[in-house]
Write a protein that holds these residues in place. Structure first.
Motif, PDB file in Angstrom:
ATOM      1  N   UNK A 235       0.861  -1.186   0.000  1.00 27.65           N
ATOM      2  CA  UNK A 235       0.000   0.000   0.000  1.00 27.65           C
ATOM      3  C   UNK A 235       0.895   1.234   0.000  1.00 27.65           C
ATOM      4  N   UNK A 236       0.551   2.199  -0.842  1.00 23.20           N
ATOM      5  CA  UNK A 236       1.264   3.483  -0.895  1.00 23.20           C
ATOM      6  C   UNK A 236       0.246   4.573  -0.611  1.00 23.20           C
ATOM      7  N   UNK A 237       0.565   5.442   0.344  1.00 22.39           N
ATOM      8  CA  UNK A 237      -0.346   6.507   0.763  1.00 22.39           C
ATOM      9  C   UNK A 237       0.228   7.860   0.378  1.00 22.39           C
ATOM     10  N   UNK A 238      -0.573   8.648  -0.385  1.00 26.98           N
ATOM     11  CA  UNK A 238      -0.201   9.999  -0.780  1.00 26.98           C
ATOM     12  C   UNK A 238      -1.101  10.975  -0.009  1.00 26.98           C
ATOM     13  N   UNK A 239      -0.522  11.661   0.970  1.00 24.04           N
ATOM     14  CA  UNK A 239      -1.327  12.574   1.781  1.00 24.04           C
ATOM     15  C   UNK A 239      -1.625  13.857   1.008  1.00 24.04           C
ATOM     16  N   UNK A 240      -2.710  14.506   1.394  1.00 20.49           N
ATOM     17  CA  UNK A 240      -3.073  15.772   0.756  1.00 20.49           C
ATOM     18  C   UNK A 240      -2.094  16.884   1.092  1.00 20.49           C
ATOM     19  N   UNK A 241      -1.423  16.784   2.248  1.00 20.59           N
ATOM     20  CA  UNK A 241      -0.488  17.832   2.648  1.00 20.59           C
ATOM     21  C   UNK A 241       0.855  17.688   1.942  1.00 20.59           C
ATOM     22  N   UNK A 242       1.332  16.455   1.803  1.00 19.81           N
ATOM     23  CA  UNK A 242       2.634  16.222   1.187  1.00 19.81           C
ATOM     24  C   UNK A 242       2.529  15.068   0.182  1.00 19.81           C
TER      25      UNK A 242
ATOM     26  N   UNK B 188       5.679  13.085  -0.853  1.00 16.13           N
ATOM     27  CA  UNK B 188       6.364  12.223   0.107  1.00 16.13           C
ATOM     28  C   UNK B 188       5.432  11.074   0.493  1.00 16.13           C
ATOM     29  N   UNK B 189       5.314  10.057  -0.336  1.00 16.07           N
ATOM     30  CA  UNK B 189       4.383   8.958  -0.032  1.00 16.07           C
ATOM     31  C   UNK B 189       4.865   8.124   1.146  1.00 16.07           C
ATOM     32  N   UNK B 190       3.908   7.523   1.837  1.00 18.92           N
ATOM     33  CA  UNK B 190       4.192   6.591   2.926  1.00 18.92           C
ATOM     34  C   UNK B 190       3.833   5.185   2.457  1.00 18.92           C
TER      35      UNK B 190
ATOM     36  N   UNK C  99       2.761  10.632  10.701  1.00 11.82           N
ATOM     37  CA  UNK C  99       1.480  10.974  10.077  1.00 11.82           C
ATOM     38  C   UNK C  99       0.459  11.235  11.170  1.00 11.82           C
ATOM     39  N   UNK C 100      -0.017  12.460  11.250  1.00  7.19           N
ATOM     40  CA  UNK C 100      -0.943  12.816  12.323  1.00  7.19           C
ATOM     41  C   UNK C 100      -2.321  12.208  12.074  1.00  7.19           C
ATOM     42  N   UNK C 101      -3.063  12.027  13.152  1.00  9.73           N
ATOM     43  CA  UNK C 101      -4.415  11.476  13.059  1.00  9.73           C
ATOM     44  C   UNK C 101      -5.319  12.408  12.267  1.00  9.73           C
ATOM     45  N   UNK C 102      -6.179  11.815  11.466  1.00  8.81           N
ATOM     46  CA  UNK C 102      -7.119  12.594  10.671  1.00  8.81           C
ATOM     47  C   UNK C 102      -6.594  13.037   9.326  1.00  8.81           C
ATOM     48  N   UNK C 103      -5.319  12.775   9.036  1.00  8.02           N
ATOM     49  CA  UNK C 103      -4.750  13.179   7.759  1.00  8.02           C
ATOM     50  C   UNK C 103      -5.385  12.366   6.631  1.00  8.02           C
ATOM     51  N   UNK C 104      -5.844  13.049   5.582  1.00 11.93           N
ATOM     52  CA  UNK C 104      -6.521  12.386   4.469  1.00 11.93           C
ATOM     53  C   UNK C 104      -5.665  12.462   3.218  1.00 11.93           C
ATOM     54  N   UNK C 105      -5.980  11.579   2.286  1.00 13.58           N
ATOM     55  CA  UNK C 105      -5.249  11.543   1.026  1.00 13.58           C
ATOM     56  C   UNK C 105      -5.765  10.418   0.148  1.00 13.58           C
ATOM     57  N   UNK C 106      -4.894   9.899  -0.677  1.00 15.82           N
ATOM     58  CA  UNK C 106      -5.243   8.832  -1.606  1.00 15.82           C
ATOM     59  C   UNK C 106      -4.290   7.664  -1.398  1.00 15.82           C
ATOM     60  N   UNK C 107      -4.855   6.475  -1.340  1.00 18.48           N
ATOM     61  CA  UNK C 107      -4.055   5.255  -1.163  1.00 18.48           C
ATOM     62  C   UNK C 107      -4.095   4.432  -2.441  1.00 18.48           C
ATOM     63  N   UNK C 108      -2.984   3.807  -2.752  1.00 13.51           N
ATOM     64  CA  UNK C 108      -2.883   2.912  -3.900  1.00 13.51           C
ATOM     65  C   UNK C 108      -2.555   1.520  -3.382  1.00 13.51           C
ATOM     66  N   UNK C 109      -3.446   0.576  -3.669  1.00 13.20           N
ATOM     67  CA  UNK C 109      -3.270  -0.804  -3.226  1.00 13.20           C
ATOM     68  C   UNK C 109      -2.847  -1.640  -4.427  1.00 13.20           C
ATOM     69  N   UNK C 110      -1.763  -2.398  -4.252  1.00 10.82           N
ATOM     70  CA  UNK C 110      -1.250  -3.242  -5.328  1.00 10.82           C
ATOM     71  C   UNK C 110      -1.702  -4.684  -5.110  1.00 10.82           C
ATOM     72  N   UNK C 111      -2.181  -5.297  -6.198  1.00  9.12           N
ATOM     73  CA  UNK C 111      -2.604  -6.686  -6.155  1.00  9.12           C
ATOM     74  C   UNK C 111      -1.652  -7.590  -6.904  1.00  9.12           C
TER      75      UNK C 111
END
Length: 455
Positions: free
Chosen positions: A375-382, A385-387, A420-432
């Motif tokens: 899973x790769x998470x792209x936050x709306x703030x940054x 810098x994916x997590x 990553x602070x609580x409540x931070x939103x963004x888009x996640x990419x899940x790889x299958x």
């Protein structure tokens, strides 16, 4: 009553709007034409809902709905509209009193009973069906409009004029595509053959399935703070996102009624004890008083239980933090003075260092994912810098997400989660898992085909 001059001006304005809309339809791009038809026609003929249906030869989305950017295929409203168009177009050719190609008013009576019963739930009472045909060509689509008021003759005349212009614009887009393909097949056979081989090689390249979905950083095992009884929130002792320790006061309920009931219960207990003491003295010489002792003793016990209960309610009116963490809730001004019921959640206390990712994947986009998937998470703030993390949970049933779409809930652990602070939103990419590229590209068309073929 309007003057003839005002009525003439109104008619001229409507005709001018028709001409302007026809000009815009002819100048619209292929991907914009359907949106223009279902939304901009309201500037000439008022309505509440509009649906454009096109046959399979268009190569575009079969249904275009007013008020939305794209229709949610597979939803109940979409499926109901497909069945309605199937019934109306099958019955439309032989509709009594309807001229070929002319708009006609339709009602639930024109549909089979199951579809007619669902009409009030999905569509306005008054509807009109406009065939989109040009010259001797049959209808290449239909425009269904609905509103609460009945359709007038002038409305039908304007819609008939617009239907011809719309049909002409749709046909122009189709014919503009066909000659180019035919010319390439006739003149450039060799380059096409080479391109077909290249495409075939590309189509069999294995690629990883992936899905993009909205995500949010949520706590792991949060401790909910709920109302211990029905009451009114008096004050909040902490601010949103404030660090708290176990046992620290968080919420105070209004104790006016509880305190009054407690004082009354104490007075009743004192009176019961005095009555019991007096009757005990009288019981030494009076048999009737002796018989009342057991009843008075039970009354004293009952009053003591009520006092103990009221004392416990007063203690519970002060809610403390169950664990160390951060108090997560909305603006405190929205809670002060608000009545709550037993068990209603007021806030949660969670550790900011123990977070995970909550992902809502629409049911129409979900694919097979196994626990541990990347899973790769792209936050709306940054977003630069994916997590990274791994999938830990996948729900087996769908729920309604915040945007109203039926979705599956996924959770994933994240590397460097404390940053990553609580409540931070963004888009996640899940790889299958890996699949052949052509199968990955055709997964949705194959799903739709399987639904149509009932296999």
């Amino acid at each position: 009553m309007n003057s003839p001059a005002s009525a003439l001006n109104y008619q001229l304005l409507r005709l001018g709007a028709v001409l302007e809309l026809e000009r815009r339809a002819r100048a619209a791009a292929r991907e914009e034409l359907g949106f223009l038809i279902v939304n901009e026609t309201a500037g000439v003929v008022p309505y509440q809902q509009a649906v454009l249906w096109q046959d399979d030869a268009s190569g575009d989305e079969p249904l275009v709905l007013s008020g939305v950017a794209s229709a949610e295929r597979g939803g109940p409203y979409y499926i109901w509209l497909e069945r309605v168009f199937e019934a109306l177009t099958r019955e439309g050719a032989g509709a009594p009193g309807a001229e070929a190609g002319a708009p006609r008013v339709v009602s639930p009576a024109d549909l089979p009973q199951p579809l007619a019963n669902e009409w009030p739930e999905w569509f306005p009472a008054e509807a009109i069906l406009c065939p989109l045909g040009w010259r001797d060509s049959g209808p290449i689509g239909y425009l269904l409009l609905g509103r609460a008021d009945a359709w007038t003759d002038s409305d039908q005349q304007l819609l008939e004029a617009l239907s011809g212009a719309y049909a002409q614009s749709l046909l122009l887009h189709r014919r503009a595509r066909k000659p180019g393909i035919a010319q390439q097949l006739a003149v450039r056979k060799r380059p096409l053959a080479i391109a077909a081989v290249v495409l075939l090689l590309i189509a069999i390249i294995p690629v990883r399935e992936s899905v993009l979905a909205p995500a949010e950083v949520v706590p792991i095992d949060p401790a909910p703070v709920r109302a211990p009884f029905d009451g009114v929130v008096g004050s909040l002792r902490v601010e949103p996102n404030q660090a708290v320790r176990a046992g620290q006061p968080l919420v105070s309920f209004d104790q006016t009624q509880l305190q009054t009931r407690y004082e009354v219960a104490k007075k009743a207990l004192d009176m019961a004890r005095e009555e019991y003491a007096d009757t005990s003295q009288q019981a030494m010489s009076d048999d009737r008083a002796k018989a009342r002792l057991a009843m008075l003793e039970s009354k004293v016990d009952q009053d003591q239980a009520e006092v103990a209960y009221d004392e416990d309610m007063l203690r519970r009116a002060q809610i403390t933090a169950p664990v160390d963490g951060v108090a997560i809730f909305d603006d405190s001004s929205e809670w002060i003075g608000k009545p709550v019921v037993l068990g209603e959640r007021i806030m949660v206390v969670a550790s900011p260092a123990r977070t995970q990712l909550q992902i809502e994947v629409p049911a129409s986009s979900v694919v097979s994912f196994k626990p541990g998937a990347e899973v790769v998470f792209f936050s709306n703030l940054q977003p630069d810098r994916p997590a990274y993390g791994a999938l830990t949970f996948a729900s087996y049933s769908t729920t309604v997400a915040a945007d109203g779409v039926m979705s599956y809930a996924f959770r994933a652990s994240l590397d460097h989660a404390p940053t990553l602070r609580l409540g931070l939103k963004g888009t996640a990419k899940i790889y299958g898992p890996r699949r052949v590229l052509v199968l990955w590209l055709l997964r949705r068309p194959l799903t739709v085909m399987r639904e149509w073929l009932s296999i």
